[in-house]
Design an enzyme around this catalytic site. Sequence first.
Site, PDB file in Angstrom:
ATOM      1  N   HIS A 105       5.055  -0.244   1.615  1.00 45.63           N
ATOM      2  CA  HIS A 105       5.925  -0.543   2.771  1.00 45.63           C
ATOM      3  C   HIS A 105       7.330  -0.890   2.299  1.00 45.63           C
ATOM      4  CE1 HIS A 105       2.074  -1.842   5.051  1.00 45.63           C
ATOM      5  NE2 HIS A 105       2.510  -0.732   5.610  1.00 45.63           N
ATOM      6  N   LYS A 107      -7.918  -6.797  16.588  1.00 48.97           N
ATOM      7  CA  LYS A 107      -8.462  -7.973  17.280  1.00 48.97           C
ATOM      8  C   LYS A 107      -8.374  -9.211  16.386  1.00 48.97           C
ATOM      9  CE  LYS A 107     -10.430  -6.267  21.217  1.00 48.97           C
ATOM     10  NZ  LYS A 107      -9.932  -4.924  21.070  1.00 48.97           N
ATOM     11  N   ARG A 121       1.786   9.207   2.527  1.00 43.24           N
ATOM     12  CA  ARG A 121       1.423   9.041   1.114  1.00 43.24           C
ATOM     13  C   ARG A 121       0.732  10.279   0.579  1.00 43.24           C
ATOM     14  NH1 ARG A 121      -1.716   3.760   2.833  1.00 43.24           N
ATOM     15  NH2 ARG A 121      -2.137   5.291   4.437  1.00 43.24           N
ATOM     16  N   SER A 145      -2.687  -1.314   3.381  1.00 43.58           N
ATOM     17  CA  SER A 145      -2.985  -2.702   3.757  1.00 43.58           C
ATOM     18  C   SER A 145      -4.492  -2.919   3.824  1.00 43.58           C
ATOM     19  CB  SER A 145      -2.367  -3.045   5.112  1.00 43.58           C
ATOM     20  OG  SER A 145      -0.979  -2.947   5.056  1.00 43.58           O
TER      21      SER A 145
END
Length: 183
Positions: free
Chosen positions: A19, A43, A92, A130
């Site tokens: 990032h 969530k 990527r 991530s």
Amino acid sequence: MNKGIAVYPGSFDPPTNGHLDLIERGSKIFEELVVAILRNSEKSPMFSVAERIEMLRTLTAGLKNVRLDTFDGLMVEFAKSIDAKCVLRGIRAISDYEYELQMALMNRKLEPTLETVFMMPADKYSYVSSRLVREVAQAGGPVRGLVPDVVEQKLLEKLDPAYKLRHAREIQVQGRREKKRKK
Ligand code: PNS
């Protein structure tokens, strides 16, 4: 340099070196880059939006034309609200392409004037995501080199609450040693 605002939307849970690489590249080609965190992406995210903002603020402090924001709902509506002309997304590997193409075309259908620009992060980050960083960290594996130091620190604190205390003590001891050495 492209005139106008570009938006770099994402979940950034947590921000990775990939990032950051993309933010740095984007900040060189756009007049202003707005890193926009989706507020309701998952969530149960690992990091709260406030924590993600804090990490991204530290990471982008040296980039004068980068600012942070959050959004809910449709990304194109947010882009319109800040007068962004471009959306920046990272690709990527080929595996990213299909999802990114679908998203870019859907966004174009929703807002034909908004262009999506794809950039590639450095190849050394081509496997970093991530989700995998969370997975490795949660299983106790090393994430050094995959995320900036400040994020590694936050991951350690989050996954091992005792870490913060130990780390603070280590810093104290180091400080005392330094003082003694100087005397
Ligand atoms: O970091 P991510 O999770 O890959 O980012 C995905 C994100 C936040 C860019 C995407 O899910 C998004 O824009 N969500 C907002 C809702 C929206 O506009 N959906 C339609 C996109 S086709």
